[in-house]
Design an enzyme around this catalytic site. Sequence first.
Site, PDB file in Angstrom:
ATOM      1  N   LYS A  37       0.837  -1.208   0.000  1.00 26.99           N
ATOM      2  CA  LYS A  37       0.000   0.000   0.000  1.00 26.99           C
ATOM      3  C   LYS A  37       0.875   1.262   0.000  1.00 26.99           C
ATOM      4  CE  LYS A  37      -0.284  -0.352   5.043  1.00 26.99           C
ATOM      5  NZ  LYS A  37      -1.080  -0.940   6.154  1.00 26.99           N
ATOM      6  N   ARG A 132     -10.522  -0.348  15.196  1.00 28.18           N
ATOM      7  CA  ARG A 132     -10.795   0.517  14.041  1.00 28.18           C
ATOM      8  C   ARG A 132     -11.757  -0.217  13.127  1.00 28.18           C
ATOM      9  NH1 ARG A 132      -4.837   1.857  11.722  1.00 28.18           N
ATOM     10  NH2 ARG A 132      -5.210  -0.301  11.115  1.00 28.18           N
ATOM     11  N   TYR A 257      16.290  30.255   8.022  1.00 32.60           N
ATOM     12  CA  TYR A 257      15.124  31.032   8.424  1.00 32.60           C
ATOM     13  C   TYR A 257      15.015  31.132   9.948  1.00 32.60           C
ATOM     14  CZ  TYR A 257      13.380  30.847   3.636  1.00 32.60           C
ATOM     15  OH  TYR A 257      13.223  30.989   2.294  1.00 32.60           O
ATOM     16  N   MET A 305      12.462  24.467   2.262  1.00 34.69           N
ATOM     17  CA  MET A 305      11.767  23.688   1.230  1.00 34.69           C
ATOM     18  C   MET A 305      12.736  22.871   0.368  1.00 34.69           C
ATOM     19  SD  MET A 305       9.101  24.945  -1.719  1.00 34.69           S
ATOM     20  CE  MET A 305       7.965  25.730  -0.582  1.00 34.69           C
TER      21      MET A 305
HETATM   22  C1  LIG Z   1      -0.255  -1.946   6.726  1.00 36.46           C
HETATM   23  C2  LIG Z   1      -0.758  -3.265   7.189  1.00 36.46           C
HETATM   24  C3  LIG Z   1       0.130  -4.316   7.473  1.00 36.46           C
HETATM   25  C4  LIG Z   1       1.634  -4.161   7.433  1.00 36.46           C
HETATM   26  O1  LIG Z   1       2.082  -3.504   8.589  1.00 36.46           O
HETATM   27  P1  LIG Z   1       3.674  -3.371   8.881  1.00 36.46           P
HETATM   28  O2  LIG Z   1       3.722  -2.834  10.260  1.00 36.46           O
HETATM   29  O3  LIG Z   1       4.180  -2.404   7.876  1.00 36.46           O
HETATM   30  O4  LIG Z   1       4.245  -4.713   8.718  1.00 36.46           O
HETATM   31  C5  LIG Z   1      -0.401  -5.545   7.797  1.00 36.46           C
HETATM   32  N1  LIG Z   1      -1.745  -5.722   7.882  1.00 36.46           N
HETATM   33  C6  LIG Z   1      -2.619  -4.747   7.634  1.00 36.46           C
HETATM   34  C7  LIG Z   1      -4.074  -5.006   7.752  1.00 36.46           C
HETATM   35  C8  LIG Z   1      -2.169  -3.473   7.300  1.00 36.46           C
HETATM   36  O5  LIG Z   1      -3.038  -2.496   7.072  1.00 36.46           O
END
Ligand SMILES: *Cc1c(COP(=O)(O)O)cnc(C)c1O
Length: 361
Positions: A37, A132, A257, A305
């Site tokens: 993801k 969640r 800055y 930046m």
């Molecule tokens: C993002 C995610 C993972 C992976 O988590 P890591 O801590 O990066 O290994 C595993 N399961 C679900 C449902 C996730 O959303």
Amino acid sequence: MNSGSITRAIINLSALQHNQQVLQKTAPNSQILAVVKANAYGHGMVEIAQTLTGIHALGVARLNEALLLRDAGITTPIVLLEGFFHADDIETLVEFNLQTVIHSQQQLKALLNCRLQKPLQVWLKLDTGMHRLGFHSAEFDEAYQALKSSTNVAQPIHLMTHFNCADELDNEITSKQLIQFKKHIKTDSGLNSLANSAATLAWPETHIDIVRPGIALYGISPFADKLADEFNLQPVMTLRSQLIAVRSHQAGESVGYGASWSAKTDTTLGVVAVGYGDGYPRMAPEGTPVLVNGRVVPIVGRVSMDMLTVDLGIDSTDKVGDDVTLWGEGLPATLVANHIGTIAYELITKLTSRVALQYVS
Ligand SMILES: *Cc1c(COP(=O)(O)O)cnc(C)c1O
């Protein structure tokens, strides 16, 4: 190298394959669902997906991520870790051969009430404490039975949950979550998946059928107080830039800055071509480590930046054009994140489109 790519993230695909092997050895009896993801945590989703062979599935958070993978010709099974967000999308899942998590009554109803050309592979999610997503224990078995009797659903149904504290090695919540999950495994249910990276590395009893590592695949420790090399993981991303100015600097002079920092002694400052416009956090305080010619030097003054400044020291022999590492090989992202008060996950996923991804193997 042209000046357009002066600030680039080197993505080492051999390190990715090495990490996959390490995780496979860590969970020898489990398959891997590789989490890609958020553009594979900033590493480039398509290239990462193409490199990961022999895995059970890829995991994404959004339908558009899955469709990008299919567009690129990736045929590996893909799981939507949060499922679909709109009933209209269910047809698309079938069309593109995507698997979905079912975590809520809304999703359940939508899936039961449509008429699909082909049954969908689902992963029924139990809430064991993250609170969640996922069915409460009391609703879970009924949801399972409803899915089981639906012609829209491929059998067997896979089961999953997600840990909220697996990175805390002395927190007994994880074991309790495992016990709770096991109570819901059915004689006719399919695969079981619980472990994120932290659980894959630290809680072997949670591996069961499928582990779901994300961050560890990219060679970063999921633990704030343990570095990746403790687990023999190698960083996949190295964020590199260059010195674009090296300047003598007198005691009492400020830099940047707000003139927030002033030199206590005469020194040499290096100006690095990276800033928050590249995704390097503006919040990085004075003292945040940066690697220049093999030694760690501190950030001084505010990150801007397009630039940040480092104190190279009075004896510096560093030159304009010398390579600088912000994190990755030689400087674990975890150390940088700890200084900034964030986690390495955030650093690597927040690079902007100005940073070129350069693949090496
Ligand atoms: C993002 C995610 C993972 C992976 O988590 P890591 O801590 O990066 O290994 C595993 N399961 C679900 C449902 C996730 O959303």
